[in-house]
Design a protein around this motif. Structure first.
Motif, mmCIF file in Angstrom:
data_model
loop_
_atom_site.group_PDB
_atom_site.id
_atom_site.type_symbol
_atom_site.label_atom_id
_atom_site.label_comp_id
_atom_site.label_asym_id
_atom_site.label_seq_id
_atom_site.Cartn_x
_atom_site.Cartn_y
_atom_site.Cartn_z
ATOM 1 N N LEU A 2 25.580 53.173 106.201
ATOM 2 C CA LEU A 2 25.317 52.822 107.565
ATOM 3 C C LEU A 2 23.510 52.823 107.739
ATOM 4 O O LEU A 2 22.963 53.648 107.101
ATOM 5 N N ASP A 6 21.576 48.997 112.069
ATOM 6 C CA ASP A 6 23.053 48.734 112.863
ATOM 7 C C ASP A 6 23.394 49.693 113.828
ATOM 8 O O ASP A 6 23.871 49.303 114.780
ATOM 9 N N ILE A 33 31.213 46.149 115.130
ATOM 10 C CA ILE A 33 30.787 47.528 114.853
ATOM 11 C C ILE A 33 31.782 47.738 113.630
ATOM 12 O O ILE A 33 31.277 48.275 112.212
ATOM 13 N N VAL A 34 33.130 47.402 113.565
ATOM 14 C CA VAL A 34 34.047 47.515 112.475
ATOM 15 C C VAL A 34 33.970 46.672 111.616
ATOM 16 O O VAL A 34 33.632 46.984 110.490
ATOM 17 N N PHE A 37 31.046 47.622 109.263
ATOM 18 C CA PHE A 37 31.346 48.842 108.693
ATOM 19 C C PHE A 37 31.992 48.550 107.171
ATOM 20 O O PHE A 37 31.779 48.920 106.351
ATOM 21 N N GLN A 41 30.854 49.146 103.599
ATOM 22 C CA GLN A 41 31.531 50.153 102.813
ATOM 23 C C GLN A 41 32.580 49.745 101.969
ATOM 24 O O GLN A 41 33.334 50.547 101.271
ATOM 25 N N THR A 345 29.969 59.922 106.492
ATOM 26 C CA THR A 345 30.099 58.348 106.816
ATOM 27 C C THR A 345 30.875 58.096 107.761
ATOM 28 O O THR A 345 30.734 57.310 108.757
ATOM 29 N N LEU A 346 31.932 58.588 107.766
ATOM 30 C CA LEU A 346 33.347 58.339 108.700
ATOM 31 C C LEU A 346 32.994 58.932 110.268
ATOM 32 O O LEU A 346 33.292 58.239 111.140
ATOM 33 N N PHE A 349 30.571 56.469 111.631
ATOM 34 C CA PHE A 349 31.260 55.540 111.967
ATOM 35 C C PHE A 349 31.885 55.666 113.507
ATOM 36 O O PHE A 349 31.849 55.021 114.435
ATOM 37 N N GLN A 352 29.483 55.635 116.539
ATOM 38 C CA GLN A 352 29.127 54.288 116.561
ATOM 39 C C GLN A 352 30.436 53.693 117.567
ATOM 40 O O GLN A 352 30.041 52.976 118.626
#
Length: 360
Positions: A2, A6, A33-34, A37, A41, A345-346, A349, A352
């Motif tokens: 990320l 962003d 956004i999805v 990501f 990733q 990281t998740l 996300f 976000q």
């Protein structure tokens, strides 16, 4: 990974259109956004957004089984690891409501053969919040005998073997994410219900909540709908996924995104739990880790306002999961992954997707 740009762009977009990530639109519609990501990733798994238990966005990415080239679907089953703790805590609270358990009675009330000195201090409240002080005798035993990790036992016997050590600290003094807490919870549930833990979970919580695909049985663990868990994807390296019945409360369940979305709404938004139980589930017991009973309570900053949320995460055998639920808006984010992405990281996300930012 990320990038700050962003995050700022996503936050700005959500500020212009509050709740945009959760707005009503076709379930598989593009979501910037999805999509960003997933591209960044190489994400494999499922992302589902919802309000009041109904999905507003649902999409699967990548593979459930890399070797077989079996794509993930929104109905793919994933290991949910420690989200099992939250579901177990819900079961305990229902048994408290039924008068079968108490959060604050000595654990010897239910485990009558447990050592009396420490048992007088340990309670279900402390076990469910990982603050009991009972040392992790299960992992200690596995260090000298690796067979412990594959040797199933009745829960009462597991308590006798692994949960009898002297307290590492006074109950409630600090946080210790020890499996022994949850072995003792399993034994207590079995003692008062006369059922196996899994049967008690099914009858007390899972069936009443309508969670048909949420299960810890070997049948589910070998289901063709189950995603394989990976340590790496290039080349594919699978993670072992051994399950012991007496550890299921701590991390043995499998589920789907739709079941978790439904659970968040039913448990947090409806009268499935009595008011006292709802309060207990939302009360932070260990401030250092924002930990309540079986999960965390976070404050998300959305549009400059603090929004309390339930926050459950899971990490086991290559599976990673996030279940976040805003109490005020009744909106949920579910993320399921099977390729060992980092939990941080998740979590970022998920932030976000809620339009949450770190306050200045």
């Amino acid at each position: 990974m990320l990038h700050r740009r962003d995050l700022l762009l996503a936050g700005a977009g959500l500020a212009l259109a509050p709740g945009a990530a959760l707005a009503a639109k076709p379930l598989g519609a593009a979501n910037p956004i999805v999509d960003a990501f997933v591209k960044d990733q190489g994400f494999n798994g499922v992302v589902m957004l919802g309000k009041a238990g109904k999905p507003t966005y649902a999409r699967a990415f990548g593979m459930a089984d890399l070797e077989a080239a079996r794509p993930a679907t929104v109905d793919t089953v994933y290991g949910i690891a420690s989200i099992s703790k939250w579901l177990t805590s819900t079961t305990v609270l229902k048994l408290v409501e039924a008068g079968k358990l108490s959060l604050d009675a000595p654990i010897t009330t239910y485990l009558v053969d447990y050592r009396a000195d420490t048992g007088a201090k340990v309670t279900l409240r402390r076990l469910l919040s990982n603050s009991s002080g009972v040392p992790n005798g299960f992992i200690a035993a596995a260090k000298t005998d690796p067979g412990v990790l594959t040797r199933d036992l009745p829960a009462a016997e597991a308590v006798r073997r692994y949960c009898q050590g002297d307290l590492a600290f006074e109950p409630g003094a600090r946080f210790d994410y020890a499996m022994t807490n949850w072995i003792m919870v399993v034994a207590a549930i079995e003692a008062v219900t006369g059922q196996t833990y899994q049967d008690a979970m099914r009858a007390t919580a899972l069936d009443p909540l309508g969670l048909k695909t949420t299960d810890a049985s070997q049948a589910t663990a070998t289901s063709p709908r189950l995603a394989a868990g990976y340590a790496s994807v290039a080349p594919p390296v699978r993670r072992p996924n051994t399950r012991l019945s007496f550890t299921n409360a701590g991390g043995g369940y499998f589920s789907t995104a739709s079941d978790l979305l439904k659970a968040a709404h039913q448990i947090f938004d409806t009268n499935f739990l009595a008011p006292a139980s709802q309060t207990a589930l939302r009360t932070i017991e260990v401030a250092s880790d924002s930990y309540a009973l079986g999960g965390r309570i976070r404050t998300l900053w959305v549009d400059g306002k603090p929004c309390p949320a339930g926050w459950e995460t899971g990490n086991t055998a290559g599976y990673r999961s996030v279940l976040g639920h805003r109490f005020d808006a009744r909106t949920s984010v579910v993320i399921l992954n099977n390729t060992s992405l980092s939990q941080k990281t998740l979590d970022l996300f998920a932030d976000q997707l809620f339009g949450a930012v770190t306050p200045a």
